[in-house]
Design an enzyme around this catalytic site. Structure first.
Site, PDB file in Angstrom:
ATOM      1  N   CYS A 258       0.805  -1.218   0.000  1.00  0.00           N
ATOM      2  CA  CYS A 258       0.000   0.000   0.000  1.00  0.00           C
ATOM      3  C   CYS A 258       0.839   1.269   0.000  1.00  0.00           C
ATOM      4  O   CYS A 258       0.290   2.370  -0.091  1.00  0.00           O
ATOM      5  CB  CYS A 258      -0.936   0.002   1.200  1.00  0.00           C
ATOM      6  SG  CYS A 258      -1.948  -1.483   1.309  1.00  0.00           S
ATOM      7  N   HIS A 412      -2.898   7.257   6.589  1.00  0.00           N
ATOM      8  CA  HIS A 412      -3.224   6.096   5.751  1.00  0.00           C
ATOM      9  C   HIS A 412      -4.700   5.752   5.958  1.00  0.00           C
ATOM     10  O   HIS A 412      -5.422   5.511   4.989  1.00  0.00           O
ATOM     11  CB  HIS A 412      -2.310   4.931   6.119  1.00  0.00           C
ATOM     12  CG  HIS A 412      -2.345   3.791   5.162  1.00  0.00           C
ATOM     13  ND1 HIS A 412      -2.155   3.942   3.808  1.00  0.00           N
ATOM     14  CD2 HIS A 412      -2.560   2.465   5.365  1.00  0.00           C
ATOM     15  CE1 HIS A 412      -2.242   2.757   3.212  1.00  0.00           C
ATOM     16  NE2 HIS A 412      -2.497   1.859   4.136  1.00  0.00           N
ATOM     17  N   HIS A 450      -9.736   2.455  -0.482  1.00  0.00           N
ATOM     18  CA  HIS A 450      -8.312   2.121  -0.416  1.00  0.00           C
ATOM     19  C   HIS A 450      -7.886   1.513  -1.746  1.00  0.00           C
ATOM     20  O   HIS A 450      -8.199   0.367  -2.042  1.00  0.00           O
ATOM     21  CB  HIS A 450      -8.078   1.148   0.730  1.00  0.00           C
ATOM     22  CG  HIS A 450      -6.637   0.866   1.018  1.00  0.00           C
ATOM     23  ND1 HIS A 450      -5.602   1.456   0.311  1.00  0.00           N
ATOM     24  CD2 HIS A 450      -6.036   0.056   1.940  1.00  0.00           C
ATOM     25  CE1 HIS A 450      -4.449   1.020   0.784  1.00  0.00           C
ATOM     26  NE2 HIS A 450      -4.685   0.169   1.769  1.00  0.00           N
TER      27      HIS A 450
END
Length: 615
Positions: A258, A412, A450
């Protein structure tokens, strides 16, 4: 002295829409815009609809951001599966193409030739067979690109996997927002002064890429010659070099789960700071909305399933797909999304010389692993190291007061119970160490989901939007901060917040496997004084005259895009060079199309090893 990597353009597309010219950001803060801003944002969404199905304003808004998955990309109520079954005692027969017959034939098969193309196959009783079927997905929310948007319809896509379609589109948008003629840049630079660093975390996993490669044989389809090469993770950069830029400079891509976007950003920043490159395109293109990927993350317990979402709102009979992602609140998992984001970086001198618009700067990106771990997917200590180093550099560049009063964090913020605890601890301890009392925290995955490797790019796009508008998007799904969130020195807000002269942002990414990255991004208000100090007031005055024309070009291009007339830059088979086109000598290589040759210089770094210098 290090060159300062400045951001001169951004392009891409996310569930919020086009990133260029802050259109996607304005979708996040739509309710804070005036009438003109809202109308322009709706135009930007409408320009993406290649189907014409999203005609009214309500449909455009409903068909963006996190929401229930929509066909034709993926129908969550009809996920194709194969059901294992055993036939009865009697033999069964069916006709197959001769080219599809397995070799050697399985034991017990009887094959009778029908004609040159087909055969009749008879299976003995009791044979096991796979039957096609469908099932309803347990995960039905996602960050899907705006309704009606199909990048394959915008250029000759030739069976390209969706992530590569998005790469062509996103890189082209970045070039449009650059406002400079690409051939003019080539005339200024040598081939080795340009680089492209782009990739994705999941490679290309739809039917045209690795997904089809692994799925086709078991479902009766044949593998094509394109699925292996087009499925590779670095193909994102390869496509941009070959078909968008025609670049022959450095290339590659980093993979960091990620944190992938920030990993590629670090490569570009280091190249420019050391003087190895003068212009770098960095980015990612991620399209993981395929059934197997969704089911894989669901099996890990990472995604928010519909049943768990419904329980978050006891009064509702159905889950609220729009509010599926709830960073730092009561939550049940992350919401998977697709996105492509690309930034164009230049060294500060080149940006001033060319009159490029300066959207911000990235002085550094810090990356650390977690050290010893129990679980490869669990967080560790690495993110503390990246955040502290980023805060320290921010203080060095904009001062103690600048860090404490004029910076913010893009968390995040995945929306998982574990992330809300571990990341808030990282931010809280960093804020306390540097005397920050009320650090504003954004978490835009509540809007766009995401997008895995592209998540840092989504954060960068939102950061530049905040620099331009002064508005930090609120965490709109944050009805109540979870009690296990660390928050003594942090400020979480459900509502949008107007910041007083934002000067810096810390972009944070945490990835499976211990991939942690934090980038420092400076606003134009912080960058221009630094450039004045280095280059002098006269250089900045001349740049301000040049950039007016650049901004006019950007505005004209954007208006064309809003009318739906702009198309991706895609040059297949054009301007192909071979060895006869090059002029080689022992100190230079001349490449057609570039204003300067690639110089073969002596490497001063090895002078001490050789014991002498070469004249």
């Amino acid at each position: 002295m290090s060159a300062l990597p400045v951001i001169t353009a951004l392009g891409g597309v996310s569930p919020a829409g086009r990133s260029a010219c802050h259109h996607g950001f304005n979708r996040l803060i739509f309710d804070a815009l005036d009438d003109a801003g809202q109308a322009r944002t709706l135009r930007a969404l409408r320009s993406l609809d290649t189907t014409g199905r999203y005609a009214d304003d309500a449909a455009l808004l409903d068909g963006s951001l996190v929401r229930r998955l929509e066909a034709p990309l993926l129908d969550p109520d009809r996920i194709a599966i194969s059901v294992s079954a055993s036939q009865g005692e009697a033999p069964a027969s069916f006709v197959v193409r001769n080219m599809d017959l397995p070799q050697p034939l399985p034991e017990g098969w009887q094959v009778t030739r029908v004609d040159n193309r087909r055969s009749l196959v008879t299976l003995p009783g009791g044979s096991d067979v796979l039957l096609p079927g469908y099932q309803r997905s347990k995960v039905q929310s996602a960050g899907q690109l705006p309704g009606g948007f199909d990048p394959a319809q915008l250029y000759p896509s030739r069976h390209h996997p969706r992530p590569l379609q998005l790469a062509v589109y996103g890189a082209s948008e970045a070039l449009g927002m650059l406002g400079l003629d690409w051939s003019q840049l080539c005339a200024t630079l040598a081939p080795d002064q340009i680089a492209v660093y782009a990739s994705n975390a999941m490679s290309q996993l739809d039917d045209h890429g690795l997904g089809g490669l692994f799925r086709y044989p078991a479902t009766g389809r044949r593998i094509s010659s394109k699925q292996v090469p087009l499925g590779l993770g670095e193909m994102t950069a390869d496509f941009i070099n070959a078909y968008v830029l025609g670049a022959a400079g450095s290339t590659g891509g980093m993979l960091g789960a990620c944190a992938t976007f920030l990993y590629n950003l670090q490569l570009g920043v280091q190249d420019i700071r050391t003087g190895r490159r003068r212009l770098v395109v960095v980015g990612t293109s991620e399209a993981p909305l395929v059934p197997e990927v969704i089911e894989g993350y669901r099996a890990m317990g990472a995604l928010g399933e519909d049943e768990a979402l419904r329980k978050l709102d006891p009064g509702r009979e159905t889950p609220d797909h729009r509010r599926a992602c709830r960073p730092f609140g009561f939550n049940v998992g992350f919401t998977i999304a697709e996105s492509a984001q690309f930034a164009i970086l230049m060294d500060d001198a080149l940006a001033l010389e060319m009159g490029a618009d300066i959207l911000g700067a990235v002085p550094d990106v810090f990356v650390h692993a977690d050290g010893p771990k129990k679980s490869i997917s669990a967080p560790g200590i690495g993110n503390h190291l990246t955040m502290v180093r980023a805060a320290h550099l921010t203080r060095q560049l904009i001062g103690e007061r600048g860090l404490r009063e004029h910076s913010f964090v893009h968390a995040h913020g995945t929306g998982t119970p574990q992330n809300r605890v571990t990341e808030s601890d990282v931010m809280e301890r960093t804020a306390a160490a540097f005397g920050i009392r009320d650090w504003p925290v954004a978490a835009i995955k509540c809007y766009v989901g995401h997008s895995l490797g592209s998540a840092g790019g989504d954060q960068l796009a939102a950061t530049l939007g905040t620099f331009a508008s002064g508005i930090l998007p609120g965490i709109f799904t944050l009805d109540q901060i979870a009690p296990d969130v660390h928050r003594d020195h942090l400020h979480f807000s459900q509502a949008h917040r107007t910041l007083d002269t934002p000067k810096a942002a810390l972009l944070n990414s945490k990835g499976f496997g211990g991939n942690n990255a934090t980038a420092v991004v400076l606003s134009p208000q912080a960058v221009l004084p630094l450039l004045t100090q280095r280059h002098g007031a006269e250089a900045l005055t001349q740049w301000q005259h040049r950039v007016e024309q650049t901004r006019e070009s950007i505005a004209n291009w954007d208006e064309q895009a809003l009318r739906g007339e702009a198309r991706p830059r895609y040059h297949f088979g054009e301007g192909v060079l071979d060895s006869d086109d090059l002029t080689l000598s022992d100190n230079a290589v001349t490449v057609p199309g570039w204003g300067r040759p690639l110089m073969l210089k002596e490497d001063a770094g090895f002078a001490e090893y050789l014991g002498h210098t070469t004249p």
